[in-house]
Design a protein around this motif. Structure first.
Motif, PDB file in Angstrom:
ATOM      1  N   CYS A 192      -4.978  -6.402  11.345  1.00  0.00           N
ATOM      2  CA  CYS A 192      -5.310  -7.486  10.431  1.00  0.00           C
ATOM      3  C   CYS A 192      -4.085  -8.366  10.233  1.00  0.00           C
ATOM      4  O   CYS A 192      -2.988  -8.028  10.691  1.00  0.00           O
ATOM      5  N   ILE A 193      -4.280  -9.474   9.557  1.00  0.00           N
ATOM      6  CA  ILE A 193      -3.176 -10.425   9.362  1.00  0.00           C
ATOM      7  C   ILE A 193      -2.879 -10.567   7.864  1.00  0.00           C
ATOM      8  O   ILE A 193      -3.788 -10.797   7.066  1.00  0.00           O
ATOM      9  N   ASN A 194      -1.614 -10.451   7.526  1.00  0.00           N
ATOM     10  CA  ASN A 194      -1.146 -10.746   6.160  1.00  0.00           C
ATOM     11  C   ASN A 194      -1.914 -10.036   5.037  1.00  0.00           C
ATOM     12  O   ASN A 194      -2.060 -10.580   3.948  1.00  0.00           O
ATOM     13  N   ASN A 195      -2.395  -8.835   5.319  1.00  0.00           N
ATOM     14  CA  ASN A 195      -3.100  -8.092   4.268  1.00  0.00           C
ATOM     15  C   ASN A 195      -2.088  -7.203   3.543  1.00  0.00           C
ATOM     16  O   ASN A 195      -2.058  -5.983   3.721  1.00  0.00           O
ATOM     17  N   LEU A 196      -1.246  -7.844   2.737  1.00  0.00           N
ATOM     18  CA  LEU A 196      -0.122  -7.097   2.179  1.00  0.00           C
ATOM     19  C   LEU A 196      -0.530  -6.168   1.042  1.00  0.00           C
ATOM     20  O   LEU A 196       0.190  -5.221   0.713  1.00  0.00           O
ATOM     21  N   PHE A 197      -1.730  -6.380   0.492  1.00  0.00           N
ATOM     22  CA  PHE A 197      -2.248  -5.410  -0.483  1.00  0.00           C
ATOM     23  C   PHE A 197      -2.442  -4.053   0.187  1.00  0.00           C
ATOM     24  O   PHE A 197      -2.126  -3.010  -0.392  1.00  0.00           O
ATOM     25  N   ALA A 198      -2.953  -4.110   1.395  1.00  0.00           N
ATOM     26  CA  ALA A 198      -3.183  -2.845   2.105  1.00  0.00           C
ATOM     27  C   ALA A 198      -1.861  -2.140   2.393  1.00  0.00           C
ATOM     28  O   ALA A 198      -1.766  -0.918   2.317  1.00  0.00           O
ATOM     29  N   VAL A 199      -0.828  -2.933   2.684  1.00  0.00           N
ATOM     30  CA  VAL A 199       0.490  -2.335   2.934  1.00  0.00           C
ATOM     31  C   VAL A 199       1.005  -1.690   1.643  1.00  0.00           C
ATOM     32  O   VAL A 199       1.550  -0.586   1.651  1.00  0.00           O
ATOM     33  N   ALA A 200       0.778  -2.370   0.513  1.00  0.00           N
ATOM     34  CA  ALA A 200       1.239  -1.835  -0.774  1.00  0.00           C
ATOM     35  C   ALA A 200       0.448  -0.596  -1.183  1.00  0.00           C
ATOM     36  O   ALA A 200       1.035   0.410  -1.617  1.00  0.00           O
ATOM     37  N   ASN A 201      -0.877  -0.618  -1.013  1.00  0.00           N
ATOM     38  CA  ASN A 201      -1.627   0.566  -1.448  1.00  0.00           C
ATOM     39  C   ASN A 201      -1.359   1.764  -0.527  1.00  0.00           C
ATOM     40  O   ASN A 201      -1.470   2.913  -0.940  1.00  0.00           O
ATOM     41  N   THR A 202      -0.971   1.465   0.706  1.00  0.00           N
ATOM     42  CA  THR A 202      -0.584   2.537   1.625  1.00  0.00           C
ATOM     43  C   THR A 202       0.629   3.294   1.072  1.00  0.00           C
ATOM     44  O   THR A 202       0.663   4.522   1.069  1.00  0.00           O
ATOM     45  N   LYS A 203       1.594   2.526   0.576  1.00  0.00           N
ATOM     46  CA  LYS A 203       2.793   3.164   0.039  1.00  0.00           C
ATOM     47  C   LYS A 203       2.463   3.972  -1.216  1.00  0.00           C
ATOM     48  O   LYS A 203       2.953   5.083  -1.409  1.00  0.00           O
ATOM     49  N   LEU A 204       1.588   3.401  -2.053  1.00  0.00           N
ATOM     50  CA  LEU A 204       1.201   4.099  -3.285  1.00  0.00           C
ATOM     51  C   LEU A 204       0.525   5.435  -2.960  1.00  0.00           C
ATOM     52  O   LEU A 204       0.847   6.477  -3.536  1.00  0.00           O
ATOM     53  N   LEU A 205      -0.411   5.406  -2.010  1.00  0.00           N
ATOM     54  CA  LEU A 205      -1.103   6.647  -1.633  1.00  0.00           C
ATOM     55  C   LEU A 205      -0.128   7.662  -1.055  1.00  0.00           C
ATOM     56  O   LEU A 205      -0.211   8.857  -1.339  1.00  0.00           O
ATOM     57  N   LYS A 206       0.811   7.156  -0.277  1.00  0.00           N
ATOM     58  CA  LYS A 206       1.805   8.050   0.306  1.00  0.00           C
ATOM     59  C   LYS A 206       2.622   8.727  -0.793  1.00  0.00           C
ATOM     60  O   LYS A 206       2.905   9.923  -0.727  1.00  0.00           O
TER      61      LYS A 206
END
Ligand code: CTP
Ligand code: MG
Length: 312
Positions: free
Chosen positions: A131-145
């Motif tokens: 995907c492009i520029n979906n930085l929410f997904a990048v942020a929630n990935t870190k939170l889940l981790k």
């Protein structure tokens, strides 16, 4: 016998724990699986860099949030400096570039809620969404981790629930059931509400709101603690435990002729690592004198902001 809802848990429930844990173990991705994923990501990165030298590639989803099983796909986000209405075009260009690089089954899905390029790489057997520029997904990935690190029952429960959902056909958003991401959130929320709690709420912004202390007061108290209150002889500070623990418990007692463990700071993950190990009998004195100096300045000096930082 009639099966019905029952508040009381069956008495032999724990006889199933080993079996469930072995399912969990069998779902964990192998080293080989992870190496193959890395290979795929590397070749993807090469392709992207050629087309957009300034783009950044982020992994997100289960390949990066610790909730990935051996069946999980690879989710990649391309961070690139373009307006939202340029995304479809980028995806089409990307799909073309990937095809040229020999990736199979490349498809640009530009009409989805989150537009993506999807490919099924026959070399590695992985399917991959970009995907492009979906930085929410990048942020929630870190939170889940971060949640996954706190208590192992979090990934364990989530893997098992995801596995169940896939096998029972209730993990298909396009058929009106829930995403894996939704199931993981359900597990985390459930564990946050257990009594006693198994997970904290990492985003509770006002954690600490009851405490109104200013930064000056906190700085004073910090140095005061290290100068006059910390029990250097017996205590280890532990972020992992949110408290001090005893040197004895860690077997970090200072023996005669041994300069170690004069100030004990437990690493939160590498718990056998004392960050104070580098401190010897001379430097501990130097450190403590500095703590005392700072505390005294904050207590008595007319202009502590200058005196505190005076170069040595
Ligand atoms: N995501 C999101 N919002 C959604 C769905 C997904 O932000 N409504 C993001 C999340 O970062 C999620 C990632 O997209 O982790 C991938 O979603 P999904 O494939 O549902 O979950 P995975 O965690 O990758 O699970 P799986 O192992 O099934 O691939
Ligand atoms: Mg995924």
């Amino acid at each position: 016998t009639q099966r019905r809802w029952c508040e009381e848990i069956r008495h032999d429930i724990d006889t199933f724990t080993p079996g469930l844990l072995s399912i969990y173990e069998s779902l964990k991705p192998s080293e080989e699986h992870k190496a193959k994923q890395r290979q795929l990501i590397d070749s993807l990165a090469k392709c992207v860099r050629r087309e957009w030298p300034n783009a950044q590639l982020h992994l997100y989803g289960s390949c990066a949030n610790s909730f990935g099983t051996c069946h999980s796909d690879v989710d990649v986000c391309l961070e690139i400096d373009i307006a939202a209405d340029g995304i479809a075009e980028v995806l089409l260009t990307l799909a073309e570039a990937l095809r040229k690089d020999g990736f199979d089954n490349v498809e640009a899905i530009t009409s989805a809620r989150v537009p993506i390029v999807r490919m099924a790489d026959s070399g590695s057997g992985f399917s991959c969404d970009i995907c492009i520029n979906n930085l929410f997904a990048v942020a929630n990935t870190k939170l889940l981790k971060d949640y996954a690190q706190i208590d192992e029952r979090c990934p364990q429960l989530s893997f098992i629930v995801k596995h169940w959902a896939k096998l029972r056909g209730v993990n298909e958003t396009y058929h009106g059931t829930l995403s894996s991401y939704a199931y993981v959130l359900m597990c985390i929320s459930f564990l946050q509400q257990r009594e006693p709690k198994i997970l904290p709420c990492l985003q509770l912004q006002d954690f600490g709101a009851e405490n109104k202390e200013s930064i000056a007061k906190l700085l004073w108290a910090f140095f005061h603690y290290w100068a006059f209150h910390h029990d250097y002889r017996n205590d280890v500070i532990s972020v992992r435990m949110g408290n001090t623990i005893s040197k004895q418990e860690k077997n970090w007692t200072t023996r005669v002729g041994n300069d170690r463990h004069l100030i004990c700071i437990e690493d939160p993950f590498e718990t056998s690592h004392d960050l104070g190990r580098v401190v010897d009998r001379q430097t501990i004195r130097f450190l403590r004198e500095e703590f005392e100096r700072a505390a005294t300045i904050l207590q008595y000096d007319d202009d502590p902001c200058v005196a505190l930082f005076e170069p040595f």
